[in-house]
Design a protein around this motif. Structure first.
Motif, PDB file in Angstrom:
ATOM      1  N   ILE A 155      38.963  56.034  24.241  1.00 42.77           N
ATOM      2  CA  ILE A 155      38.071  54.951  24.661  1.00 42.77           C
ATOM      3  C   ILE A 155      37.255  54.468  23.470  1.00 42.77           C
ATOM      4  N   LYS A 156      37.239  53.149  23.274  1.00 42.48           N
ATOM      5  CA  LYS A 156      36.325  52.536  22.311  1.00 42.48           C
ATOM      6  C   LYS A 156      34.986  52.356  23.019  1.00 42.48           C
ATOM      7  N   VAL A 157      33.969  53.074  22.561  1.00 48.21           N
ATOM      8  CA  VAL A 157      32.679  53.098  23.239  1.00 48.21           C
ATOM      9  C   VAL A 157      31.850  51.880  22.831  1.00 48.21           C
ATOM     10  N   HIS A 158      31.449  51.091  23.807  1.00 43.88           N
ATOM     11  CA  HIS A 158      30.579  49.949  23.547  1.00 43.88           C
ATOM     12  C   HIS A 158      29.110  50.322  23.711  1.00 43.88           C
ATOM     13  N   GLY A 201      33.110  51.923  27.852  1.00 48.30           N
ATOM     14  CA  GLY A 201      33.865  51.129  26.891  1.00 48.30           C
ATOM     15  C   GLY A 201      35.230  50.722  27.397  1.00 48.30           C
ATOM     16  N   ILE A 202      36.136  50.494  26.440  1.00 44.87           N
ATOM     17  CA  ILE A 202      37.458  49.943  26.738  1.00 44.87           C
ATOM     18  C   ILE A 202      38.533  50.968  26.365  1.00 44.87           C
ATOM     19  N   VAL A 203      39.466  51.196  27.291  1.00 46.51           N
ATOM     20  CA  VAL A 203      40.581  52.106  27.029  1.00 46.51           C
ATOM     21  C   VAL A 203      41.455  51.532  25.911  1.00 46.51           C
ATOM     22  N   GLN A 204      41.709  52.368  24.891  1.00 45.23           N
ATOM     23  CA  GLN A 204      42.596  51.979  23.790  1.00 45.23           C
ATOM     24  C   GLN A 204      44.024  52.434  24.043  1.00 45.23           C
ATOM     25  N   ASN A 205      44.167  53.640  24.568  1.00 48.79           N
ATOM     26  CA  ASN A 205      45.470  54.117  25.052  1.00 48.79           C
ATOM     27  C   ASN A 205      45.247  55.282  25.998  1.00 48.79           C
ATOM     28  N   SER A 206      46.243  55.536  26.835  1.00 54.65           N
ATOM     29  CA  SER A 206      46.118  56.587  27.840  1.00 54.65           C
ATOM     30  C   SER A 206      47.465  57.245  28.110  1.00 54.65           C
ATOM     31  N   LYS A 207      47.450  58.568  28.178  1.00 45.39           N
ATOM     32  CA  LYS A 207      48.626  59.325  28.563  1.00 45.39           C
ATOM     33  C   LYS A 207      48.755  59.423  30.080  1.00 45.39           C
ATOM     34  N   ASP A 208      47.695  59.034  30.771  1.00 47.80           N
ATOM     35  CA  ASP A 208      47.654  59.103  32.229  1.00 47.80           C
ATOM     36  C   ASP A 208      47.840  57.693  32.781  1.00 47.80           C
ATOM     37  N   SER A 209      48.746  57.543  33.742  1.00 48.03           N
ATOM     38  CA  SER A 209      49.082  56.214  34.261  1.00 48.03           C
ATOM     39  C   SER A 209      47.958  55.581  35.080  1.00 48.03           C
TER      40      SER A 209
END
Length: 331
Positions: free
Chosen positions: A36-39, A71-79
């Motif tokens: 997560i990119k933390v805002h 923030g915004i998810v950058q990538n996730s291993k969980d669907s």
């Protein structure tokens, strides 16, 4: 090449704990499902304890505090989550032993992550943060235990702190009449602006008579300080009223007789916002995003950047912060 970012890092040097803003790499983050990119984050008393090496919060250093992050998810291993999702994380191990929201990126298990509820912005979610969520849990407990606005005034202790001020704003939004307890007379106007109908001193809320029961005057209470002020709230609560407790700034201990519980049916509810299961979290966040969302959120808020966090840690440890301190990670 791994992305670089800024984070507050607490390092131990002998008996001292040093705070620095450092450049880190995403590769240095702990293993987890969701990057997560933390805002935004927020400053809580527990973060300050982590920053000074309190072993009840953090034992392993170097470490990045911050028990809140949005923030915004950058990538996730969980669907469950996909790139671009707006999310928030509070509680669990974030900012304790797992690097937290005082860094511009975090990586955490998927089961810690909440999709941002409709009606709430990332910024607003961190004005709430753990303090607002804890206050929301307290209001939820009052409602679940049938303590309604019709039952009379609700007492809020530690009212200028993060949880106390949020509790006043949320309870007022939910239709309750609030009485705020504070030792800061100069904050009376602030508390009334949040929704308190009147303000009383700590001394008025801290009975020293030793009596096992007092006249029942409160429909319920939200206690954030513990100690004898909690004991006083319990023995001053009306028949079948509910008292919630979530803090310890006065003391971790209190003394009470059984009389308020067996003669008035008073209920004492402990509030935990750390390990609470997700199925209990989501309804509270939904309430905060909608009918319990106060109009006074901005009144509660002081926004700072990452470079200002260290000075504000010193202030919160001295009890000199009021309301919520919002951290804009990219300010």
């Amino acid at each position: 090449m791994s992305e670089k970012f800024k984070a507050m890092v607490i390092s131990k040097q002998g008996d001292k704990f040093i705070r620095e803003i450092k450049e880190k790499s995403v590769e240095e983050l702990p293993e987890g499902d969701v990057l997560i990119k933390v805002h935004y984050s927020s400053l809580n008393f527990k973060d300050a304890l982590s920053a000074i090496g309190n072993k009840g919060v953090t034992r392993n250093f170097p470490h990045t505090p911050g028990i809140d992050a949005a923030g915004i998810v950058q990538n996730s291993k969980d669907s469950t989550f996909k790139e671009g999702d707006e999310v928030l994380v509070t509680g669990f191990d974030l900012g304790m032993e797992t690097d937290g929201g005082f860094g511009q990126f975090i990586r955490v298990p998927a089961e810690w992550v909440v999709k941002l509820p409709e009606g709430l912005s990332l910024r607003e979610s961190m004005i709430f943060g753990t303090a607002g969520f804890t206050a929301g849990l307290s209001v939820f407990a009052l409602a679940e235990n049938n303590t309604t606005p019709e039952d009379g005034e609700v007492l809020v202790t530690g009212s200028t702190g993060g949880v106390g001020s949020m509790a006043i704003a949320i309870l007022s939004q939910a239709g309750y009449d609030l009485v705020a307890v504070t030792g800061k007379k100069e904050k009376e106007d602030f508390l009334k602006e949040l929704g308190a109908i009147r303000v009383i001193s700590r001394e008025e809320a801290d009975d020293q008579s030793g009596k096992p029961m007092l006249k029942g005057v409160w429909g319920g209470a939200v206690d954030t300080v513990g100690g004898n002020i909690l004991a006083t709230a319990i023995k001053s609560t009306k028949y079948s009223g509910t008292v919630t407790t979530c803090g310890l700034t006065q003391s971790t201990e209190f003394t009470s007789s059984v009389f308020p519980f067996i003669l008035r049916g008073v209920k004492l509810i402990g509030i935990d916002s750390v390990q609470l299961p997700m199925d209990r979290r989501l309804p509270v966040w939904d309430k905060l995003a909608n009918e319990w969302k106060p109009d006074s959120l901005e009144t509660l808020t002081n926004e700072i950047g990452l470079e200002e966090v260290s000075d504000n840690i010193d202030l919160i440890l001295k009890g000199k912060l009021t309301g919520r301190t919002l951290i804009n990670l990219w300010k």
